[in-house]
Design a protein around this motif. Structure first.
Motif, PDB file in Angstrom:
ATOM      1  N   THR B  37       0.845  -1.199   0.000  1.00  0.00           N
ATOM      2  CA  THR B  37       0.000   0.000   0.000  1.00  0.00           C
ATOM      3  C   THR B  37       0.877   1.245   0.000  1.00  0.00           C
ATOM      4  O   THR B  37       0.613   2.217  -0.716  1.00  0.00           O
ATOM      5  CB  THR B  37      -0.913  -0.012   1.236  1.00  0.00           C
ATOM      6  N   GLU B  38       1.932   1.183   0.782  1.00  0.00           N
ATOM      7  CA  GLU B  38       2.858   2.314   0.829  1.00  0.00           C
ATOM      8  C   GLU B  38       3.494   2.556  -0.545  1.00  0.00           C
ATOM      9  O   GLU B  38       3.550   3.690  -1.035  1.00  0.00           O
ATOM     10  CB  GLU B  38       3.951   2.012   1.877  1.00  0.00           C
ATOM     11  N   VAL B  39       3.936   1.478  -1.169  1.00  0.00           N
ATOM     12  CA  VAL B  39       4.554   1.604  -2.496  1.00  0.00           C
ATOM     13  C   VAL B  39       3.568   2.218  -3.488  1.00  0.00           C
ATOM     14  O   VAL B  39       3.917   3.106  -4.274  1.00  0.00           O
ATOM     15  CB  VAL B  39       5.016   0.222  -3.004  1.00  0.00           C
ATOM     16  N   ARG B  40       2.349   1.763  -3.429  1.00  0.00           N
ATOM     17  CA  ARG B  40       1.332   2.257  -4.350  1.00  0.00           C
ATOM     18  C   ARG B  40       1.119   3.761  -4.153  1.00  0.00           C
ATOM     19  O   ARG B  40       1.099   4.537  -5.116  1.00  0.00           O
ATOM     20  CB  ARG B  40       0.029   1.484  -4.121  1.00  0.00           C
ATOM     21  N   ASP B  41       1.037   4.142  -2.906  1.00  0.00           N
ATOM     22  CA  ASP B  41       0.845   5.565  -2.615  1.00  0.00           C
ATOM     23  C   ASP B  41       2.041   6.387  -3.086  1.00  0.00           C
ATOM     24  O   ASP B  41       1.880   7.457  -3.686  1.00  0.00           O
ATOM     25  CB  ASP B  41       0.638   5.758  -1.112  1.00  0.00           C
ATOM     26  N   GLN B  42       3.226   5.873  -2.803  1.00  0.00           N
ATOM     27  CA  GLN B  42       4.434   6.603  -3.215  1.00  0.00           C
ATOM     28  C   GLN B  42       4.457   6.822  -4.721  1.00  0.00           C
ATOM     29  O   GLN B  42       4.681   7.923  -5.207  1.00  0.00           O
ATOM     30  CB  GLN B  42       5.689   5.798  -2.830  1.00  0.00           C
ATOM     31  N   LEU B  43       4.218   5.746  -5.470  1.00  0.00           N
ATOM     32  CA  LEU B  43       4.344   5.855  -6.922  1.00  0.00           C
ATOM     33  C   LEU B  43       3.227   6.699  -7.522  1.00  0.00           C
ATOM     34  O   LEU B  43       3.453   7.450  -8.475  1.00  0.00           O
ATOM     35  CB  LEU B  43       4.386   4.460  -7.562  1.00  0.00           C
ATOM     36  N   ARG B  44       2.038   6.604  -6.946  1.00  0.00           N
ATOM     37  CA  ARG B  44       0.955   7.466  -7.447  1.00  0.00           C
ATOM     38  C   ARG B  44       1.291   8.932  -7.234  1.00  0.00           C
ATOM     39  O   ARG B  44       0.996   9.780  -8.080  1.00  0.00           O
ATOM     40  CB  ARG B  44      -0.354   7.111  -6.735  1.00  0.00           C
ATOM     41  N   GLN B  45       1.926   9.218  -6.111  1.00  0.00           N
ATOM     42  CA  GLN B  45       2.277  10.603  -5.835  1.00  0.00           C
ATOM     43  C   GLN B  45       3.431  11.057  -6.714  1.00  0.00           C
ATOM     44  O   GLN B  45       3.386  12.125  -7.320  1.00  0.00           O
ATOM     45  CB  GLN B  45       2.666  10.706  -4.357  1.00  0.00           C
ATOM     46  N   ILE B  46       4.453  10.222  -6.804  1.00  0.00           N
ATOM     47  CA  ILE B  46       5.620  10.581  -7.610  1.00  0.00           C
ATOM     48  C   ILE B  46       5.232  10.807  -9.072  1.00  0.00           C
ATOM     49  O   ILE B  46       5.736  11.723  -9.729  1.00  0.00           O
ATOM     50  CB  ILE B  46       6.690   9.465  -7.502  1.00  0.00           C
ATOM     51  N   PHE B  47       4.315   9.980  -9.559  1.00  0.00           N
ATOM     52  CA  PHE B  47       3.922  10.083 -10.965  1.00  0.00           C
ATOM     53  C   PHE B  47       2.659  10.929 -11.157  1.00  0.00           C
ATOM     54  O   PHE B  47       2.137  11.008 -12.263  1.00  0.00           O
ATOM     55  CB  PHE B  47       3.728   8.681 -11.561  1.00  0.00           C
ATOM     56  N   GLU B  48       2.186  11.559 -10.089  1.00  0.00           N
ATOM     57  CA  GLU B  48       0.972  12.389 -10.178  1.00  0.00           C
ATOM     58  C   GLU B  48      -0.132  11.615 -10.883  1.00  0.00           C
ATOM     59  O   GLU B  48      -0.781  12.128 -11.793  1.00  0.00           O
ATOM     60  CB  GLU B  48       1.260  13.680 -10.943  1.00  0.00           C
ATOM     61  N   ALA B  49      -0.322  10.385 -10.466  1.00  0.00           N
ATOM     62  CA  ALA B  49      -1.264   9.507 -11.174  1.00  0.00           C
ATOM     63  C   ALA B  49      -2.104   8.740 -10.155  1.00  0.00           C
ATOM     64  O   ALA B  49      -1.891   7.559  -9.922  1.00  0.00           O
ATOM     65  CB  ALA B  49      -0.496   8.547 -12.075  1.00  0.00           C
ATOM     66  N   PRO B  50      -3.063   9.414  -9.565  1.00  0.00           N
ATOM     67  CA  PRO B  50      -3.807   8.786  -8.468  1.00  0.00           C
ATOM     68  C   PRO B  50      -4.627   7.573  -8.885  1.00  0.00           C
ATOM     69  O   PRO B  50      -4.995   6.766  -8.041  1.00  0.00           O
ATOM     70  CB  PRO B  50      -4.720   9.921  -7.979  1.00  0.00           C
ATOM     71  N   GLU B  51      -4.878   7.425 -10.168  1.00  0.00           N
ATOM     72  CA  GLU B  51      -5.685   6.296 -10.633  1.00  0.00           C
ATOM     73  C   GLU B  51      -4.827   5.102 -11.044  1.00  0.00           C
ATOM     74  O   GLU B  51      -5.360   4.021 -11.320  1.00  0.00           O
ATOM     75  CB  GLU B  51      -6.508   6.691 -11.871  1.00  0.00           C
ATOM     76  N   ALA B  52      -3.549   5.323 -11.154  1.00  0.00           N
ATOM     77  CA  ALA B  52      -2.695   4.257 -11.695  1.00  0.00           C
ATOM     78  C   ALA B  52      -2.751   3.005 -10.830  1.00  0.00           C
ATOM     79  O   ALA B  52      -2.878   3.086  -9.606  1.00  0.00           O
ATOM     80  CB  ALA B  52      -1.251   4.752 -11.793  1.00  0.00           C
ATOM     81  N   GLU B  53      -2.673   1.853 -11.483  1.00  0.00           N
ATOM     82  CA  GLU B  53      -2.519   0.600 -10.743  1.00  0.00           C
ATOM     83  C   GLU B  53      -1.067   0.147 -10.873  1.00  0.00           C
ATOM     84  O   GLU B  53      -0.458   0.320 -11.938  1.00  0.00           O
ATOM     85  CB  GLU B  53      -3.478  -0.473 -11.261  1.00  0.00           C
ATOM     86  N   TYR B 241       8.846  -8.830   0.699  1.00  0.00           N
ATOM     87  CA  TYR B 241      10.271  -8.608   0.450  1.00  0.00           C
ATOM     88  C   TYR B 241      10.507  -7.846  -0.846  1.00  0.00           C
ATOM     89  O   TYR B 241      11.572  -7.279  -1.042  1.00  0.00           O
ATOM     90  CB  TYR B 241      11.039  -9.935   0.474  1.00  0.00           C
ATOM     91  N   LEU B 242       9.537  -7.826  -1.705  1.00  0.00           N
ATOM     92  CA  LEU B 242       9.615  -6.940  -2.871  1.00  0.00           C
ATOM     93  C   LEU B 242       9.196  -5.526  -2.490  1.00  0.00           C
ATOM     94  O   LEU B 242       9.869  -4.548  -2.806  1.00  0.00           O
ATOM     95  CB  LEU B 242       8.710  -7.445  -4.001  1.00  0.00           C
ATOM     96  N   SER B 243       8.067  -5.416  -1.821  1.00  0.00           N
ATOM     97  CA  SER B 243       7.533  -4.076  -1.552  1.00  0.00           C
ATOM     98  C   SER B 243       8.422  -3.316  -0.567  1.00  0.00           C
ATOM     99  O   SER B 243       8.563  -2.090  -0.696  1.00  0.00           O
ATOM    100  CB  SER B 243       6.088  -4.157  -1.064  1.00  0.00           C
ATOM    101  N   ALA B 244       9.011  -4.026   0.370  1.00  0.00           N
ATOM    102  CA  ALA B 244       9.891  -3.329   1.317  1.00  0.00           C
ATOM    103  C   ALA B 244      11.093  -2.718   0.591  1.00  0.00           C
ATOM    104  O   ALA B 244      11.495  -1.585   0.865  1.00  0.00           O
ATOM    105  CB  ALA B 244      10.383  -4.296   2.391  1.00  0.00           C
ATOM    106  N   GLN B 245      11.651  -3.475  -0.335  1.00  0.00           N
ATOM    107  CA  GLN B 245      12.773  -2.931  -1.111  1.00  0.00           C
ATOM    108  C   GLN B 245      12.354  -1.701  -1.916  1.00  0.00           C
ATOM    109  O   GLN B 245      13.041  -0.687  -1.958  1.00  0.00           O
ATOM    110  CB  GLN B 245      13.308  -3.986  -2.090  1.00  0.00           C
ATOM    111  N   MET B 246      11.210  -1.860  -2.574  1.00  0.00           N
ATOM    112  CA  MET B 246      10.757  -0.766  -3.441  1.00  0.00           C
ATOM    113  C   MET B 246      10.439   0.483  -2.627  1.00  0.00           C
ATOM    114  O   MET B 246      10.767   1.603  -3.028  1.00  0.00           O
ATOM    115  CB  MET B 246       9.528  -1.245  -4.228  1.00  0.00           C
ATOM    116  N   ALA B 247       9.842   0.305  -1.474  1.00  0.00           N
ATOM    117  CA  ALA B 247       9.501   1.462  -0.644  1.00  0.00           C
ATOM    118  C   ALA B 247      10.769   2.197  -0.213  1.00  0.00           C
ATOM    119  O   ALA B 247      10.828   3.439  -0.258  1.00  0.00           O
ATOM    120  CB  ALA B 247       8.696   1.007   0.573  1.00  0.00           C
TER     121      ALA B 247
END
Lengths: 350, 350, 350, 350
Positions: B37-53, B241-247
């Motif tokens: 969930t954290e990764v998803r939020d981060q990437l949506r914010q970084i990419f200014e794309a709140p709808e992105a999956e 272990y994937l999401s922790a790295q990405m976050a």
């Protein structure tokens, strides 16, 4: 009290330390790193199989589907139990990787294929020649999805039937270590000595982050496997992080110790439930999973207290009158403690 | 002096610490854990794309092939540069995942598709109706395989052509971070604002152990992606272990800092080589790879000293008389040091 | 006395004449010839479906597999009867054309899917989300493989269940004409009015050399079908020889007259056998196939006299003591005569 | 004046008579009929290949794709000319049937692969091991798409290169008969004696309704071919209508006589055009197709008079000022007459 699955557990410190250790400096990629040589040597020795070729992938579905694609052509069928992971839980990955093979479901109690049912299924396949799919491969799961364990003799009996029809044999060993410590035989006896051609040796459910070893006892299909792995996107560039984990897991019998701990916890849990009034086991407890039923009230208390596990089959309901027993699956992992088990037993016994 | 690839480098301490941190206690599996969930939020914010999956997989080949399979039906073709990773380095994974689509190679200098060549290829496709494969998708790589960077304007131009033909667009961003720090624009400007439908954001070549994020700016195909990922064996059970790295990689702009370090090292290396007598750059150095030629003697000294890199193309030989320049590829990573670069330059300058 | 199959019969003179007629001069290829326009108009009128798109292929397996591939994605499953041609007799062609979908077998008496069993199968599918294959399509066969006929009401009931789950519906109509003359309803009532999305209308088993019409009542997938047909190698260049046959077959209700003749012969045969001592019908005779059992002696006499048919199931033996009844399948075609039937009855009654 | 293609022509009377003859009584299905035995014997004799296995299908795309799928695994590539039918005109059927193999385009003048270009392509393939697709098969087309003919020596040279790399060889012989009468050698010399493993011998473009023979000179893959054919939906139940046509076509060298007539017409047409002012041949005329250019005015007159043929490439326009020559493809068939040719020549010469 987490009994939902063995894939929710963390990894033991030895694995984490191995990763830290592996992170120094540069390493060759794609399985050419030194650690992979170590893994290969370890597994060849453990399985008494100096010719075997060994590959690592990160998921059990990848391991199974890639292995089966090497054994079964697109116009053939794979014999497996109706509850097998390859049938139930892989969203048709075997069909995808084989290029459209079929799965033929062969019944049997407690998650094990019955020899007679296998004979019957084989007799039926391909009787109309080119109009039918052909006999492809046998897939056995050990530990089964029902938490039971095939003995070397049972494995050999089923494979004897398969071999009489010319079939190669795949073993889904997502919980192979748990089966092995129960069977009390050597790894070789439970696999190639009983006729297994390819073993998918699961690390993920038993203490690794996401590492599975595919062991080709017959190396003839090794190059094909390598190509299929790459083409499936399952060849890791920074492969050292897989091999380092696997090496640590094999060292000093860690894999067996972890499995032993999970099995011991499951036995304690199983014995405790079986002793409860109104409770019974659905399958014999032979590895790290317990399939048991107990009165609904006990489920209510457990779930209110936050215990995590699945009603099994899933379509039962906690709601409703009366106190009929509901069946459940409880999976123990290497980090399940006696306290976890005892607290849970206290909850459901009321 | 390791310049063979950015996939031979270790991961930075922040990533290792995140793994250690993530290893406490139980976690929900399959991407339902909190870290995702954290990764998803981060990437949506970084990419200014709140709808992105957003989905994680472990290899770039998996990311590309799964994404392309969602964009291109089996009877269509994917337009890409002849040097694209999907054409050259994935053993036909796109063909496998799409179910047999084609790749149409579109030329252009320095690893970039030329707009005119794309127009021409599109005009040619499907002119005989059902007898030909149809127009499927455009695939751009940024950073390109030649170490060059498409600007947002260049991306938009190519995608404009693709969109005029109704094509969706995939971006292979195995080295997207390196491109971004060069382009000096926002992540959104280099992707969806220029028309990209799916970005494969590579972490592995830039400091992770094996994690790639697939960002679907249009979520319409999200469920299909999830099914294809599972079916391809690319859904991790111990997904934490994937999401922790990405976050950790996204936190505090670590991903950009790592890319900046690699790019800076490459620039230093490039400048140094370009200044050597008898040397020249094969492609402009715009990210973390240097494609350059220098006299054979310099290569001999470097390789005798143990420097690791590839002659590029690979079929050149160090042997032979004379001192004609040989071309090479040198890849810098986040952990390439000034000393590495300077030692190497000293070696090849003699 | 050929009762082995309806695919061993010749074609009626009208079809041969149509071929001769079609052979004059040049004709446009690939279905653009005039005769295909005629076929399209005929079928749209017969089925009261002015929007339907219609394509010809040469085999029933091609028709079924192409149609199903348009309805069911690779990660889904097709519900069909265990005896369905797509399961039993097509060597996994549906799996091949769909790209690896599954078939879920739904039981029911006399070759017909039982509504309750369909409900149950649908409730079971996809309960674990992405881990399972998804609900794909329903496939009904009419006339069934057991020689029985679904009424429009039965078709509508099953499709009602399918539609409640969002499934599209395929009808394997290899013997559709035989079903239609039994059902005594309009073609529309037995297909799209009951919810069928795609009908594979078989000509080959009912008087053509090898021509099947695929009728897409919803034209949305027409272009996809055309591409899949070409890509499968099923688009004929000299297409006129298919369309000419089909046009002649539809003219003056020839297709229905041929089916009526086959059904009448089967009824006569069925009545005759049912009246024999020690004999009984295995399935009700509702179209052109008879599934019946009669004493072994009768079989011996028939086969010695050269009568051609299959014991059904095939693994029974004429040898052996006693006179227990053996079951058989007898298929009548448009050219089965009363004499054929009566001679056969005389033989087996002794 | 139909020169659009050889697939718009009717079939000769011998073929029609064979169909009428074949239509008497019952016949065994699926290629077990007597006529297929006759065809097998004929072709084994004609090709001096007593071990060859022979199968019939109805389209050239099916023949090619099925044959290639037997020769080339999914992770390999097929070498062919950029204008090859398998690349240009089959909507990726080879990719579909192989399960996602690639096609590598090898240039050469006048539709023929240049030996040097083949060497180069082979040297390039698989240089990065598992990351690349592997060497799969060589596919030659004879008669080529440019209407030219490989001599036995040219075939042997190319196959020599292929064999040095371990590749099997497929020949697309959609117009093999036309090549053979030009080459003036035996069928064996143009195929297996020069190294061809599988020949797709086309009947459809040379007088049949839709029949192609696939000749496996090495029978090792015969059973696989049979399974792939069935699974592809290309096994005909009323197979006698294919074999009867093929038998008639082979009888009394009819296939060669038909090809000779088409070639003769093409030569007359080619000579006529070449002699026109402002005209020239684009490719040498060696079989039944003429690729030539002549002034735009001639095209206008021809098309106004209803002559049917394609400008080639198709994207040229009859409109526009001046009288620059436009190039065209003119295909003659077995039923092209001298009158057709002369009328056409009269038209375009003005």
């Amino acid at each position: 009290m987490h009994f939902a699955s063995d894939n929710t557990a963390p990894v033991p410190p030895q694995v984490l330390e191995a990763l830290i250790e592996a992170n120094h400096g540069y390493a060759m990629p794609y399985g050419t790193e030194l650690a992979m040589t170590e893994v290969r040597d370890q597994l060849r020795q453990i399985f008494e199989a100096p010719e075997a070729e060994i590959y690592l992938v990160a998921t059990g579905t990848a391991a199974n589907a890639l292995a089966l694609a090497c054994l079964c052509p697109p116009w053939a069928t794979i014999y497996c139990h109706p509850e097998a992971h390859i049938e139930e839980d892989e969203c048709a990955a075997p069909e995808f990787y084989t290029g459209g093979a079929k799965l033929t479901l062969v019944e049997g109690d407690h998650g094990k294929i019955a020899p007679g049912a296998l004979e019957q299924a084989l007799a039926f396949t391909g009787r109309a020649g080119v109009h039918n799919v052909q006999k492809g491969a046998l897939s056995l799961t050990n530990t089964t999805e029902a938490g039971t364990v095939y003995t070397p003799g049972e494995v050999a009996t089923l494979i004897g039937i398969a071999h009489a029809h010319g079939l190669p044999v795949h073993m889904d060993g997502a919980r192979f270590a748990n089966a092995l410590v129960t069977a009390g035989c050597t790894p070789a006896e439970l696999t190639w000595k009983a006729g297994v051609d390819v073993l998918c040796l699961g690390g993920t459910k038993n203490g690794l982050m996401g590492v599975e070893a595919v062991i080709l006892f017959d190396p003839a299909r090794a190059w094909e496997f390598e190509l299929r792995r790459k083409r499936g996107g399952h060849l890791f560039s920074k492969h050292r992080y897989l091999s380092a984990q696997m090496a640590a897991w094999l060292n000093d019998d860690l894999w067996l110790k972890l499995a032993e701990r999970a099995n011991t916890a499951a036995r304690r849990l199983s014995d405790g439930i079986a002793a409860l009034p109104g409770a019974h086991l659905v399958h014999p407890t032979q590895a790290n999973s317990v399939f048991a039923a107990w009165p609904r009230e006990g489920h209510r208390r457990a779930q209110e207290a936050g215990a995590q596990y699945y009603l099994w089959p899933m379509d039962q309901s906690l709601e409703g009158p009366g106190d009929a027993p509901l069946s459940a699956r409880l999976v123990c992992s290497w980090c399940t403690t006696e306290e976890d088990v005892d607290s849970f037993l206290a909850l459901i016994s009321g």
